[in-house]
Design a protein around this motif. Structure first.
Motif, short mmCIF file in Angstrom:
data_model
loop_
_atom_site.label_atom_id
_atom_site.label_comp_id
_atom_site.label_asym_id
_atom_site.label_seq_id
_atom_site.Cartn_x
_atom_site.Cartn_y
_atom_site.Cartn_z
N SER A 1 61.77 67.83 -8.03
CA SER A 1 62.24 68.55 -9.23
C SER A 1 61.08 68.96 -10.14
CB SER A 1 63.24 67.70 -10.01
OG SER A 1 64.37 67.41 -9.23
N LEU A 2 60.08 69.56 -9.51
CA LEU A 2 58.91 70.05 -10.24
C LEU A 2 58.80 71.56 -10.03
CD1 LEU A 2 56.36 67.30 -9.17
CD2 LEU A 2 57.36 67.57 -11.45
N ALA A 3 58.15 72.22 -10.95
CA ALA A 3 57.94 73.66 -10.83
C ALA A 3 56.96 73.95 -9.70
CB ALA A 3 57.41 74.23 -12.15
N GLN A 4 57.20 75.03 -8.99
CA GLN A 4 56.34 75.40 -7.86
C GLN A 4 54.89 75.57 -8.26
OE1 GLN A 4 54.93 78.69 -7.09
NE2 GLN A 4 53.94 77.70 -5.35
N PRO A 5 54.57 76.23 -9.39
CA PRO A 5 53.15 76.36 -9.76
C PRO A 5 52.48 75.00 -10.01
CG PRO A 5 54.47 77.95 -10.98
CD PRO A 5 55.43 77.02 -10.28
N VAL A 6 53.23 74.06 -10.57
CA VAL A 6 52.69 72.71 -10.83
C VAL A 6 52.36 72.02 -9.50
CG1 VAL A 6 53.24 70.41 -11.73
CG2 VAL A 6 53.86 72.44 -13.04
N VAL A 7 53.30 72.07 -8.58
CA VAL A 7 53.10 71.43 -7.27
C VAL A 7 51.92 72.07 -6.54
CG1 VAL A 7 54.13 71.04 -4.99
CG2 VAL A 7 55.48 70.64 -7.07
N SER A 8 51.88 73.40 -6.53
CA SER A 8 50.78 74.09 -5.84
C SER A 8 49.43 73.74 -6.43
CB SER A 8 51.01 75.60 -5.88
OG SER A 8 52.14 75.93 -5.11
N LYS A 9 49.34 73.69 -7.75
CA LYS A 9 48.07 73.35 -8.40
C LYS A 9 47.64 71.94 -8.03
CE LYS A 9 45.75 72.85 -12.81
NZ LYS A 9 45.82 72.98 -14.24
N GLN A 10 48.58 70.99 -8.10
CA GLN A 10 48.23 69.59 -7.81
C GLN A 10 47.87 69.41 -6.34
OE1 GLN A 10 47.61 67.89 -10.41
NE2 GLN A 10 48.59 69.43 -11.71
N LEU A 11 48.59 70.09 -5.46
CA LEU A 11 48.24 70.02 -4.03
C LEU A 11 46.87 70.61 -3.77
CD1 LEU A 11 51.68 70.98 -2.48
CD2 LEU A 11 50.46 68.82 -2.13
N GLY A 12 46.51 71.65 -4.49
CA GLY A 12 45.17 72.23 -4.35
C GLY A 12 44.08 71.24 -4.72
N ILE A 13 44.32 70.49 -5.78
CA ILE A 13 43.34 69.47 -6.20
C ILE A 13 43.27 68.37 -5.16
CG2 ILE A 13 42.87 67.69 -7.93
CD1 ILE A 13 44.15 69.70 -10.00
N LEU A 14 44.42 67.90 -4.69
CA LEU A 14 44.44 66.84 -3.67
C LEU A 14 43.75 67.31 -2.39
CD1 LEU A 14 48.09 65.56 -4.24
CD2 LEU A 14 45.97 64.34 -4.81
#
Length: 113
Positions: free
Chosen positions: A47-60
Motif C-alpha cells: 500500500s505504497l505509492a509507485q514512485p516511492v517504491v521505485s525510488k527506494q528499490l533504486g537505492i537498494l
C-alpha cells in the motif's frame, strides 16, 4: 586510507541505506516471497505509492541489496544479499529487548574478555 577504513566507510553507507523504514519493509517483503516480485505487486501489497517504491528499490539496487530484471515494461526484484536481512533481524531483536525491558541474551563481548 587503509583497507579497514574503506570497509568501515562502506558499512556506514549501508547502515544509512537501512535507516529508512520503507526500504526495510521492502526488504522484508522480498524476503518472504519465493522468487522475483514485480513493482506493481510490491506497490499493491505494501500500500505504497509507485514512485516511492521505485525510488527506494533504486537505492537498494544501487547498494546491491536487491537485483532486478526487466521483462517488457515490468521490472522484477529479488533480494541480492541475505546477510542484510539477518542484520535487520538482529536489530529488530535488539529493539524488542529494549522495548520490553527484557535482558539481552548472554553478552558475548563479556564472555570473550
Amino acid at each position: 586510507m587503509t583497507q579497514p577504513d574503506q570497509l568501515i566507510n562502506e558499512a556506514a553507507k549501508i547502515y544509512k541505506v537501512l535507516s529508512n523504514s520503507t526500504r526495510i519493509k521492502i526488504l522484508y517483503y522480498l524476503r518472504h516471497h519465493n522468487g522475483e516480485v514485480d513493482v506493481k505487486t510490491i506497490v499493491n501489497d505494501l500500500s505504497l505509492a509507485q514512485p516511492v517504491v521505485s525510488k527506494q528499490l533504486g537505492i537498494l539496487r544501487r547498494y546491491q541489496l536487491v537485483c532486478s530484471r526487466k521483462v517488457g515494461t515490468r521490472v522484477f526484484y529479488i533480494l541480492d544479499d541475505p546477510h542484510i536481512v539477518q542484520l535487520t533481524d538482529d536489530m529488530i531483536e535488539h529493539v524488542k529487548h529494549e522495548i520490553k525491558g527484557e535482558p539481552h541474551p548472554k553478552n558475548l563481548y563479556q564472555v570473550h574478555q
